[in-house]
Design a protein around this motif. Structure first.
Motif, PDB file in Angstrom:
ATOM      1  N   GLU A 268       0.839  -1.206   0.000  1.00 63.21           N
ATOM      2  CA  GLU A 268       0.000   0.000   0.000  1.00 63.21           C
ATOM      3  C   GLU A 268       0.872   1.252   0.000  1.00 63.21           C
ATOM      4  N   VAL A 269       1.874   1.276   0.866  1.00 63.06           N
ATOM      5  CA  VAL A 269       2.706   2.469   0.975  1.00 63.06           C
ATOM      6  C   VAL A 269       3.552   2.647  -0.292  1.00 63.06           C
ATOM      7  N   ARG A 270       4.072   1.550  -0.842  1.00 59.42           N
ATOM      8  CA  ARG A 270       4.852   1.657  -2.087  1.00 59.42           C
ATOM      9  C   ARG A 270       4.030   2.259  -3.211  1.00 59.42           C
ATOM     10  N   ARG A 271       2.746   1.950  -3.219  1.00 57.85           N
ATOM     11  CA  ARG A 271       1.892   2.501  -4.269  1.00 57.85           C
ATOM     12  C   ARG A 271       1.873   4.025  -4.205  1.00 57.85           C
ATOM     13  N   TYR A 272       1.782   4.573  -2.986  1.00 60.27           N
ATOM     14  CA  TYR A 272       1.783   6.033  -2.861  1.00 60.27           C
ATOM     15  C   TYR A 272       3.165   6.603  -3.124  1.00 60.27           C
ATOM     16  N   ALA A 273       4.217   5.894  -2.733  1.00 55.90           N
ATOM     17  CA  ALA A 273       5.575   6.362  -3.037  1.00 55.90           C
ATOM     18  C   ALA A 273       5.781   6.470  -4.541  1.00 55.90           C
ATOM     19  N   GLU A 274       5.301   5.482  -5.274  1.00 56.83           N
ATOM     20  CA  GLU A 274       5.428   5.522  -6.730  1.00 56.83           C
ATOM     21  C   GLU A 274       4.569   6.627  -7.324  1.00 56.83           C
ATOM     22  N   LEU A 275       3.398   6.837  -6.735  1.00 55.34           N
ATOM     23  CA  LEU A 275       2.476   7.853  -7.241  1.00 55.34           C
ATOM     24  C   LEU A 275       3.091   9.246  -7.143  1.00 55.34           C
ATOM     25  N   VAL A 276       3.632   9.592  -5.979  1.00 51.50           N
ATOM     26  CA  VAL A 276       4.202  10.933  -5.832  1.00 51.50           C
ATOM     27  C   VAL A 276       5.551  11.043  -6.531  1.00 51.50           C
ATOM     28  N   ALA A 277       6.296   9.927  -6.636  1.00 49.88           N
ATOM     29  CA  ALA A 277       7.569   9.974  -7.364  1.00 49.88           C
ATOM     30  C   ALA A 277       7.335  10.369  -8.815  1.00 49.88           C
ATOM     31  N   GLY A 278       6.214   9.928  -9.385  1.00 49.23           N
ATOM     32  CA  GLY A 278       5.875  10.305 -10.746  1.00 49.23           C
ATOM     33  C   GLY A 278       5.615  11.789 -10.896  1.00 49.23           C
ATOM     34  N   ARG A 279       5.359  12.463  -9.774  1.00 45.61           N
ATOM     35  CA  ARG A 279       5.158  13.918  -9.777  1.00 45.61           C
ATOM     36  C   ARG A 279       6.415  14.661  -9.355  1.00 45.61           C
ATOM     37  N   GLY A 280       7.511  13.894  -9.134  1.00 45.78           N
ATOM     38  CA  GLY A 280       8.747  14.511  -8.675  1.00 45.78           C
ATOM     39  C   GLY A 280       8.715  14.925  -7.220  1.00 45.78           C
ATOM     40  N   GLU A 281       7.839  14.287  -6.421  1.00 41.33           N
ATOM     41  CA  GLU A 281       7.657  14.662  -5.028  1.00 41.33           C
ATOM     42  C   GLU A 281       8.005  13.493  -4.114  1.00 41.33           C
ATOM     43  N   PRO A 282       8.334  13.781  -2.861  1.00 40.96           N
ATOM     44  CA  PRO A 282       8.658  12.714  -1.912  1.00 40.96           C
ATOM     45  C   PRO A 282       7.402  12.179  -1.248  1.00 40.96           C
ATOM     46  N   LEU A 283       7.542  11.038  -0.602  1.00 42.06           N
ATOM     47  CA  LEU A 283       6.454  10.493   0.202  1.00 42.06           C
ATOM     48  C   LEU A 283       6.615  11.027   1.615  1.00 42.06           C
TER      49      LEU A 283
END
Length: 899
Positions: A268-283
């Motif tokens: 679950e957490v990796r999914r959000y990490a990947e989501l914000v990484a695609g925006r150039g942002e950190p988790l």
């Protein structure tokens, strides 16, 4: 296998804390021209950057551990000590809510002095070397009274909370105009500690109609006041656009509250990490659980900010706890605000402080390599205990990996792993833990030769003088040097007795120390405060019963019973009296929070039902009295009960006499929707349509026998699940917790009720014709008036405990207490106790009463008197309640607390 060198029980093991250099990297930053309290001009916060590696302060990339620490839940006298305790755990930051209604105590009355001096608190945080994430709302939740939204806002016609609506935004601007300058002048790069500002809080839980416009307005207000550190908005349930409104310049953060034993946290957490990484942002995880096993799982799943809520607990003095939807369905938040973090509300350092120091040292040691790491699912591991369904692994910048191996059970276990040049290495897993397994880490960055191929102990330090680790379990360490891979197995260290050894591979040599977690030092020269605990309770014997009134008795006349807020009681009590002569039964709608009723002076059982409608038989009485105490306003928004809705008012609500009652269970026509219901529609009792399509909705409709001029209440008796009710085309949901529908004059000609078909699940329906009870005498008793009474000098007479009083009776007591900080406890039944000292309400307890609602949060029986507030006596306001045994305060005990 490499032979062990040196001694595992080193003769100087107890004195080896400085085996490795531990330079402190100060967090303070004092550019020229910035002195505490001076005016700030032409300074920027360019030293704070927000990138893929997280919040970067002065170019230092490091995952950030952050503890919540709230000035408004602590006496000012202990701020400095609490900040020092947090700093000693190695956490580098704190997050701080700034509650609007703590500073605007009444409309237009602002207070930033004494324990409300948030500027002084932020300055102390800076002096302690702690970065600050400031969270000024306007809504904060935090289980605080109303989520910090002032209760009088609901009195303004047309004002809609948490909306892009002019009236609300005008009120927010008045708050931001006062609080944002205090934050702005204390930003990082201006000589202060504020590194980010959070706008709003978990907006994705709330039905904001135009999120983009609302967050844009808050962003623009912040920028107007010179806020140029990163702006963030946290999502409470993963809806990043719902939290931020998709507004440019507002970065999403996430609040995760998983089941600590869940096997599915990592994916679950990796999914959000990947989501914000695609925006150039950190988790950024701005809130999560406190257990360090869970924090480790989030770290290896990509989080670069970890802010567990609540590591540093606190205490709600005054009438400041909230009511919320933690209960059946509601609950009262305790004054003792404690969720089991590493600091208790009274300052006890719990065992998790050592876990905090270990994790902080691990993060500090790997530094930028960890902050820049990329998360991924790890290789399959053979684990003997319950573990993650998909463990996470970080690929460190510059080489090496960190794999999280959770043990989600309560027994010791093992994991079998492999590393380069090694196979089938078995490592021990302590109960409910998460091993951070380091593999293939180049050591040149630490001034050491070779590669750390494997470490089953936590890597908490490394430098030219050696490698420092921490573990509860036996350790397996593999190092590769000039002569290949050397593996050592080291037994578990004991507190105060570290394990030391030296490993050689050809000309390469490494000195190792493995410490018990309790022995991992604080960063740099930060001192770890001496551990202290609450002492043994001692009975209080010096008691005096005072000859002091508990209220002024001054009343004003009102046609109808007013809300507490409309008479100036934003916190405190409101007293009501009216004649009910000739009335057979009362119906009370919306009364909240603690409702004490009496008929002809005879007390009735207390009602605390979060605004649910209830009936009161009058039985020929002539005088009706009610005292309604505000426990707190709702900090969340839950429409199941009136008192759980955010912005709901307090007081007695609407009081009606029941003029007539009619059974309306029968004569409902049925529309079965996709089920069979012919034309003409069948005529059935409410809920009486039968079908094989269990759970499918059916709509029951009829005109009610209303006269067009009276108020009515429709009671859906036996409602077992929420249903949709439409009255003359207006729809809303009705819950089993409050199965009543109010019908204003003229309403009720067309009522439709949609229920899922469930055989035998519904009861009857009754229609009550209502007449308003009028001519009220009302005494407003706000918290300021109660505090003034508590400060009055008064004569008294010696009394003894146990002390019996009558239901509905109130009395003041003075109790002598020992010096110092104290934890006070009360024993007895059918009494409520409010305790006062040094002009403050310490808190309230409610003893053994069937009418008592669920208490949530911390310990409902503990009140705290800080040492600086203790003058040797505590004043108690004791009220007896009806409905059980004779009200009795049996015993008061005091136990010393650390400060």
């Amino acid at each position: 296998m490499e032979p062990r060198h040196g001694g595992l029980d080193h003769p100087d093991a107890a004195d080896d804390r400085h085996l490795l250099p531990r330079p402190e990297i100060p967090l303070r930053n004092e550019p020229p021209g910035r002195k505490r309290g001076c005016e700030v001009t032409d300074l920027s916060t360019e030293a704070v950057e927000l990138g893929a590696s997280g919040l970067v302060l002065d170019g230092r990339e490091e995952a950030l551990l952050c503890a919540s620490l709230f000035y408004f839940r602590l006496p000012r006298e202990v701020w400095e000590a609490r900040l020092a305790q947090v700093r000693a755990t190695g956490y580098r930051a704190i997050d701080v809510y700034l509650p609007w209604n703590f500073h605007e105590t009444a409309p237009g009355e602002w207070d930033f002095e004494g324990r409300r001096d948030v500027g002084a608190f932020l300055d102390l945080a800076h002096e302690a070397g702690l970065a600050v994430i400031a969270r000024p709302g306007p809504y904060i939740c935090s289980e605080w009274d109303g989520g910090a939204l002032p209760s009088w806002l609901a009195l303004e016609d047309g004002l809609r909370l948490r909306q892009a609506e002019p009236r609300f935004l005008a009120q927010v601007r008045s708050w931001f105009d006062r609080v944002m300058p205090l934050i702005a002048e204390r930003q990082w790069g201006r000589g202060g500690s504020v590194v980010a500002v959070q706008l709003e809080n978990e907006l994705d839980f709330f039905d904001t109609h135009d999120r983009h416009a609302y967050i844009t307005s808050l962003r623009d207000m912040a920028i107007e006041h010179g806020i140029d550190v990163p702006l963030v908005a946290c999502a409470g349930q993963g809806d990043l656009v719902g939290a931020t409104g998709g507004v440019e310049g507002v970065v999403p953060a996430f609040n995760f509250y998983p089941d600590d034993r869940s096997a599915f946290v990592e994916p679950e957490v990796r999914r959000y990490a990947e989501l914000v990484a695609g925006r150039g942002e950190p988790l950024l995880v701005t809130e999560t659980n406190r257990h360090h096993a869970t924090l480790r799982r989030l770290l290896v799943s990509g989080a670069t900010l970890l802010a567990p809520y609540l590591q540093a607990s606190g205490y709600d003095f005054g009438y400041t706890p909230s009511v919320g939807n933690w209960g059946d369905p509601g609950g009262f938040m305790t004054h003792d605000y404690d969720f089991g973090g590493y600091l208790s509300p009274v300052g006890e350092a719990r065992s998790a402080t050592s876990e905090a120091r270990v994790l902080a040292a691990f993060v500090r040691t790997l530094g930028p390599a960890l902050a820049r790491a990329v998360t991924q699912a790890s290789d399959t591991l053979r684990v003997s205990v319950p573990t993650s369904a998909s463990p996470s692994q970080l690929a460190l910048d510059g080489g090496g990996t960190v794999t999280g191996i959770p043990n989600l059970g309560d027994e010791w276990g093992t994991a079998v792993i492999d590393a380069a040049g090694l196979s089938d290495v078995e490592v021990k897993l302590p109960p409910f833990s998460c091993l951070l397994l380091v593999r293939d880490l180049p050591l040149a960055r630490f001034g050491l030769p070779g590669t750390l191929r494997l470490a089953s102990a936590d890597l908490v330090g490394a430098g030219p003088d050696g490698i420092e680790l921490a573990s509860l379990a036996p350790s397996v360490i593999a190092l590769e040097g000039a002569d290949g891979v050397k593996l050592v197995e080291l037994r578990a260290p004991q507190p105060g007795a570290s394990v030391l050894t030296t490993v050689s591979s050809g000309a390469d040599r490494w000195d190792l120390v493995v410490r018990h977690p309790d022995d991992v030092p604080a960063p740099g020269d930060v001192q770890i405060p001496a551990a202290a605990a609450v002492g043994e309770p001692e009975a209080v014997t010096g008691v005096a019963r005072l000859d002091t009134e508990t209220r002024s008795g001054a009343t004003k006349s009102y046609e109808l019973a007013p809300s507490s807020e409309s008479v100036g009681v934003y916190r405190g009590r409101t007293h009501y009296a009216a004649s009910v002569r000739g009335v057979g039964e009362l119906l009370i709608e919306g009364a909240s929070d603690i409702v004490d009723l009496a008929l002809d002076g005879l007390a009735l059982p207390t009602v605390a039902r979060f605004g649910a409608t209830f009936r009161v038989p009058v039985d020929g009485a002539g005088a009706f009295e009610a005292t309604v105490e505000t426990w707190g306003h709702s900090n969340f928004d839950d429409s199941r009960l009136p008192g759980l809705a955010i912005g709901s008012l307090r007081g007695l609500g609407r009081v009606w006499s029941v003029a007539a009652s009619e059974d309306v269970t029968a004569l409902w026509t049925v529309d079965g929707g996709e089920q069979w219901a012919g034309d003409p529609a069948p005529l059935r009792t409410l809920g009486g349509w039968s079908s094989t399509r269990i759970g499918r909705p059916a709509t029951y409709r009829r005109a009610l026998p209303v006269d067009g001029t009276s108020h009515y209440a429709l009671h859906l008796d036996g409602l077992s699940r929420p249903c949709e009710v439409s009255v003359d085309g207006t729809d809303w949901m009705v819950s089993p917790e409050d199965p009543w529908v109010h019908l204003a004059p003229g309403e009720g000609a067309d009522v439709a009720i949609t229920l899922p078909h469930w055989p035998g699940s519904e009861g009857g329906a009754a229609l009550l014709r209502l007449e308003a009870v009028r001519d009220w005498q009302v005494e407003a008793q706000p918290d300021t008036a109660i505090l003034a009474l508590a400060e009055q000098q008064s004569d008294g007479e010696d009394a003894r405990l146990p002390l019996e009083i009558e239901p509905g009776e109130e009395t003041w007591l003075d109790v002598e207490v020992p010096a110092g900080g104290l934890s006070l406890r009360f024993e007895g039944a059918q009494v409520r106790v409010s305790a006062f000292a040094r002009g403050e309400l310490l808190g309230r307890v409610w003893l053994e009463d069937a009418a008592r609602p669920r208490f949530t949060g911390g310990d409902p029986g503990r009140l705290w008197i800080p040492a600086s507030w203790n003058t040797g006596a505590v004043r108690l306001l004791v009220r007896g309640t009806a409905g059980g045994v004779q009200p009795c305060l049996e015993r008061v005990t005091a136990a010393a607390t650390p400060e």
